[in-house]
Design a protein around this motif. Sequence first.
Motif, PDB file in Angstrom:
ATOM      1  N   PHE B   7      50.350  44.293  43.028  1.00  0.00           N
ATOM      2  CA  PHE B   7      49.351  44.546  44.075  1.00  0.00           C
ATOM      3  C   PHE B   7      48.931  46.008  44.079  1.00  0.00           C
ATOM      4  CE2 PHE B   7      51.357  40.779  46.265  1.00  0.00           C
ATOM      5  CZ  PHE B   7      50.336  39.928  45.869  1.00  0.00           C
ATOM      6  N   LEU B   8      49.921  46.882  43.886  1.00  0.00           N
ATOM      7  CA  LEU B   8      49.624  48.322  43.863  1.00  0.00           C
ATOM      8  C   LEU B   8      48.671  48.638  42.713  1.00  0.00           C
ATOM      9  CD1 LEU B   8      50.414  50.882  45.334  1.00  0.00           C
ATOM     10  CD2 LEU B   8      52.200  51.235  43.643  1.00  0.00           C
ATOM     11  N   ALA B   9      48.968  48.064  41.546  1.00  0.00           N
ATOM     12  CA  ALA B   9      48.129  48.325  40.372  1.00  0.00           C
ATOM     13  C   ALA B   9      46.710  47.830  40.614  1.00  0.00           C
ATOM     14  CB  ALA B   9      48.734  47.649  39.144  1.00  0.00           C
ATOM     15  N   ALA B  10      46.593  46.634  41.200  1.00  0.00           N
ATOM     16  CA  ALA B  10      45.259  46.085  41.446  1.00  0.00           C
ATOM     17  C   ALA B  10      44.495  46.969  42.417  1.00  0.00           C
ATOM     18  CB  ALA B  10      45.376  44.663  41.992  1.00  0.00           C
ATOM     19  N   GLY B  11      45.181  47.457  43.445  1.00  0.00           N
ATOM     20  CA  GLY B  11      44.523  48.312  44.430  1.00  0.00           C
ATOM     21  C   GLY B  11      44.051  49.611  43.819  1.00  0.00           C
ATOM     22  N   ILE B  12      44.924  50.257  43.031  1.00  0.00           N
ATOM     23  CA  ILE B  12      44.539  51.535  42.407  1.00  0.00           C
ATOM     24  C   ILE B  12      43.382  51.311  41.434  1.00  0.00           C
ATOM     25  CG2 ILE B  12      45.319  53.342  40.840  1.00  0.00           C
ATOM     26  CD1 ILE B  12      48.108  53.011  42.030  1.00  0.00           C
ATOM     27  N   CYS B  13      43.467  50.241  40.656  1.00  0.00           N
ATOM     28  CA  CYS B  13      42.429  49.931  39.673  1.00  0.00           C
ATOM     29  C   CYS B  13      41.081  49.786  40.353  1.00  0.00           C
ATOM     30  CB  CYS B  13      42.810  48.648  38.947  1.00  0.00           C
ATOM     31  SG  CYS B  13      41.521  47.972  37.944  1.00  0.00           S
ATOM     32  N   MET B  14      41.057  49.040  41.453  1.00  0.00           N
ATOM     33  CA  MET B  14      39.786  48.797  42.144  1.00  0.00           C
ATOM     34  C   MET B  14      39.275  50.072  42.814  1.00  0.00           C
ATOM     35  SD  MET B  14      37.900  46.281  42.250  1.00  0.00           S
ATOM     36  CE  MET B  14      36.413  47.219  42.356  1.00  0.00           C
ATOM     37  N   GLY B  15      40.208  50.825  43.413  1.00  0.00           N
ATOM     38  CA  GLY B  15      39.785  52.024  44.122  1.00  0.00           C
ATOM     39  C   GLY B  15      39.193  53.061  43.204  1.00  0.00           C
ATOM     40  N   LEU B  16      39.878  53.338  42.076  1.00  0.00           N
ATOM     41  CA  LEU B  16      39.351  54.330  41.139  1.00  0.00           C
ATOM     42  C   LEU B  16      38.118  53.798  40.431  1.00  0.00           C
ATOM     43  CD1 LEU B  16      42.546  55.842  39.529  1.00  0.00           C
ATOM     44  CD2 LEU B  16      41.114  56.785  41.316  1.00  0.00           C
ATOM     45  N   ALA B  18      35.861  51.925  41.560  1.00  0.00           N
ATOM     46  CA  ALA B  18      34.667  51.865  42.403  1.00  0.00           C
ATOM     47  C   ALA B  18      34.015  53.226  42.565  1.00  0.00           C
ATOM     48  CB  ALA B  18      35.024  51.292  43.770  1.00  0.00           C
ATOM     49  N   LEU B  19      34.740  54.300  42.179  1.00  0.00           N
ATOM     50  CA  LEU B  19      34.189  55.652  42.361  1.00  0.00           C
ATOM     51  C   LEU B  19      32.932  55.871  41.522  1.00  0.00           C
ATOM     52  CD1 LEU B  19      37.157  58.181  42.360  1.00  0.00           C
ATOM     53  CD2 LEU B  19      35.481  57.807  44.137  1.00  0.00           C
ATOM     54  N   GLY B  20      33.088  55.613  40.211  1.00  0.00           N
ATOM     55  CA  GLY B  20      31.999  55.909  39.285  1.00  0.00           C
ATOM     56  C   GLY B  20      30.722  55.157  39.614  1.00  0.00           C
ATOM     57  N   PRO B  21      30.781  53.824  39.713  1.00  0.00           N
ATOM     58  CA  PRO B  21      29.581  53.061  40.033  1.00  0.00           C
ATOM     59  C   PRO B  21      28.969  53.480  41.364  1.00  0.00           C
ATOM     60  CG  PRO B  21      31.300  51.600  39.334  1.00  0.00           C
ATOM     61  CD  PRO B  21      31.905  52.942  39.417  1.00  0.00           C
ATOM     62  N   GLY B  22      29.819  53.874  42.323  1.00  0.00           N
ATOM     63  CA  GLY B  22      29.276  54.307  43.614  1.00  0.00           C
ATOM     64  C   GLY B  22      28.376  55.511  43.444  1.00  0.00           C
ATOM     65  N   ILE B  23      28.883  56.511  42.704  1.00  0.00           N
ATOM     66  CA  ILE B  23      28.085  57.715  42.465  1.00  0.00           C
ATOM     67  C   ILE B  23      26.831  57.355  41.665  1.00  0.00           C
ATOM     68  CG2 ILE B  23      28.100  59.950  41.329  1.00  0.00           C
ATOM     69  CD1 ILE B  23      31.145  60.003  41.842  1.00  0.00           C
ATOM     70  N   GLY B  24      27.044  56.539  40.629  1.00  0.00           N
ATOM     71  CA  GLY B  24      25.927  56.184  39.759  1.00  0.00           C
ATOM     72  C   GLY B  24      24.832  55.443  40.496  1.00  0.00           C
ATOM     73  N   GLU B  25      25.218  54.474  41.323  1.00  0.00           N
ATOM     74  CA  GLU B  25      24.198  53.710  42.047  1.00  0.00           C
ATOM     75  C   GLU B  25      23.465  54.581  43.040  1.00  0.00           C
ATOM     76  OE1 GLU B  25      25.088  49.893  43.690  1.00  0.00           O
ATOM     77  OE2 GLU B  25      26.275  49.381  41.935  1.00  0.00           O
ATOM     78  N   ALA B  55      22.313  46.973  38.658  1.00  0.00           N
ATOM     79  CA  ALA B  55      23.239  45.940  38.187  1.00  0.00           C
ATOM     80  C   ALA B  55      23.956  46.407  36.937  1.00  0.00           C
ATOM     81  CB  ALA B  55      22.491  44.645  37.933  1.00  0.00           C
ATOM     82  N   ILE B  56      23.234  47.171  36.087  1.00  0.00           N
ATOM     83  CA  ILE B  56      23.883  47.665  34.871  1.00  0.00           C
ATOM     84  C   ILE B  56      24.855  48.797  35.213  1.00  0.00           C
ATOM     85  CG2 ILE B  56      23.472  48.778  32.667  1.00  0.00           C
ATOM     86  CD1 ILE B  56      20.798  47.244  32.637  1.00  0.00           C
ATOM     87  N   THR B  57      24.453  49.664  36.132  1.00  0.00           N
ATOM     88  CA  THR B  57      25.355  50.745  36.540  1.00  0.00           C
ATOM     89  C   THR B  57      26.634  50.192  37.139  1.00  0.00           C
ATOM     90  OG1 THR B  57      23.329  51.794  37.258  1.00  0.00           O
ATOM     91  CG2 THR B  57      25.354  52.955  37.736  1.00  0.00           C
ATOM     92  N   GLU B  58      26.460  49.068  37.832  1.00  0.00           N
ATOM     93  CA  GLU B  58      27.581  48.458  38.530  1.00  0.00           C
ATOM     94  C   GLU B  58      28.631  47.922  37.581  1.00  0.00           C
ATOM     95  OE1 GLU B  58      26.902  45.839  42.461  1.00  0.00           O
ATOM     96  OE2 GLU B  58      26.650  44.851  40.557  1.00  0.00           O
ATOM     97  N   SER B  59      28.265  47.754  36.289  1.00  0.00           N
ATOM     98  CA  SER B  59      29.127  46.952  35.426  1.00  0.00           C
ATOM     99  C   SER B  59      30.519  47.557  35.265  1.00  0.00           C
ATOM    100  CB  SER B  59      28.463  46.722  34.072  1.00  0.00           C
ATOM    101  OG  SER B  59      28.066  47.938  33.523  1.00  0.00           O
ATOM    102  N   THR B  60      30.644  48.900  35.235  1.00  0.00           N
ATOM    103  CA  THR B  60      32.002  49.441  35.081  1.00  0.00           C
ATOM    104  C   THR B  60      32.858  49.073  36.282  1.00  0.00           C
ATOM    105  OG1 THR B  60      31.138  51.505  35.923  1.00  0.00           O
ATOM    106  CG2 THR B  60      31.494  51.357  33.564  1.00  0.00           C
ATOM    107  N   GLY B  61      32.231  49.062  37.465  1.00  0.00           N
ATOM    108  CA  GLY B  61      32.963  48.629  38.655  1.00  0.00           C
ATOM    109  C   GLY B  61      33.398  47.182  38.527  1.00  0.00           C
ATOM    110  N   ILE B  62      32.491  46.369  37.949  1.00  0.00           N
ATOM    111  CA  ILE B  62      32.817  44.957  37.779  1.00  0.00           C
ATOM    112  C   ILE B  62      33.967  44.788  36.787  1.00  0.00           C
ATOM    113  CG2 ILE B  62      31.891  42.754  37.021  1.00  0.00           C
ATOM    114  CD1 ILE B  62      30.828  43.589  39.661  1.00  0.00           C
ATOM    115  N   TYR B  63      33.978  45.643  35.740  1.00  0.00           N
ATOM    116  CA  TYR B  63      35.094  45.538  34.793  1.00  0.00           C
ATOM    117  C   TYR B  63      36.417  45.802  35.501  1.00  0.00           C
ATOM    118  CZ  TYR B  63      31.373  46.105  31.408  1.00  0.00           C
ATOM    119  OH  TYR B  63      30.221  45.982  30.711  1.00  0.00           O
ATOM    120  N   SER B  64      36.442  46.837  36.328  1.00  0.00           N
ATOM    121  CA  SER B  64      37.703  47.132  37.004  1.00  0.00           C
ATOM    122  C   SER B  64      38.051  46.004  37.970  1.00  0.00           C
ATOM    123  CB  SER B  64      37.642  48.472  37.721  1.00  0.00           C
ATOM    124  OG  SER B  64      36.791  48.385  38.816  1.00  0.00           O
ATOM    125  N   LEU B  65      37.007  45.380  38.542  1.00  0.00           N
ATOM    126  CA  LEU B  65      37.258  44.235  39.418  1.00  0.00           C
ATOM    127  C   LEU B  65      37.891  43.089  38.639  1.00  0.00           C
ATOM    128  CD1 LEU B  65      36.624  42.885  42.238  1.00  0.00           C
ATOM    129  CD2 LEU B  65      34.737  41.845  41.038  1.00  0.00           C
TER     130      LEU B  65
END
Lengths: 276, 75
Positions: B7-16, B18-25, B55-65
């Motif tokens: 659970f910890l790994a999943a949380g860290i993965c999603m949190g980090l 989401a940073l990049g796509p957030g800035i990019g979008e 949608a394309i910028t979002e893709s790295t976030g989707i990968y981490s998801l």
Amino acid sequence: MENTPNIAVAPEVLMNIAGVDVTSSMLTAVFVTLVLFGFVFYVRAKLKIVPGNAQIVAEGVVGFFYDQLLQAYGGDAKKAKRYLGLIVSLFLFIFISNQFTIIPLTQSIVADGVNVFRAPTSHFSLTLALAIITFLVSNVIAISMSPAKWAGNFIKIGSILKIRKPADVGQALLDIFLGLLDIVGELAKVISLSARLFGNIFAGEVMVVVIASLSVFTRYIVPVPFYLLGLLSGLIQALVFAVLSLSFIAGMHNTIEEAVEQGKEEKSKKKEALAT
Amino acid sequence: MDEALKFLAAGICMGLGALGPGIGEGFVAGKAIEAMARNPKMADKIFSNMLVGMAITESTGIYSLVVALILLFVV
């Protein structure tokens, strides 16, 4: 974690036909195909000069992708028409698959405690298969155009032959390295296309399920905005998948064609030089 | 212990992730609105291009998801 909802990445197996497990998403994909056929034949039967509602939608979709293809192929109408069918059917299939679970009551049909319908695109195998179709179309047709140029696109041996002075060696090595990177990039396209679609649709479903299972109060009205978000992202992801596969296919074919024409020009120049 | 780490790994993965796509979008939306304000006639075309770009910028976030989902439900 006693009240976590039942979320599974793999779809549930409904039945077994001749050794093949038929899953809920496979069954839904068949239904989506039927819906698509129904729509297409309905539009075809009612084709008129003054378009009806369905015809306007169909013409809009086809026209949009036709314009995009024309742009990508530099105004070559014959090539644009050749790939139009593939791109539009990719778009329509993904779009209807994404929205299929929005149809009322489809989520209430349960057999043996298993939902019979599930959005096909929330199953990674399907999105991977669609991405591989794009990959194969772009590469196999490129190979059939010119195998040597296709291989030369990735393994740039030609740049070694261009070395004239020691300073060129670095440039040649860089070219070869970039060519190898292109191989990785080509394979990464498959993963990125499929993971993007799968992640978006699956995440949309998980979101709704998690919100609905938070407590009794969030069960009825609270998930509605997330459904709306799912509707929007379903449309956008279908569009993105179609447009990206279009640009991958067209980009690959255009580079090969350019390389072939460049080769021809060089040959004719050499002939002229010999003749004079 | 393993469960908790998952659970910890999943949380860290999603949190980090989401940073990049957030800035990019944010960049995509900001630039698109700038362009729309300068040239309101093109707003429709810019808006549809903006959605595709997002949608394309979002893709790295989707990968981490996807990685987070795999950590949670498959591993």
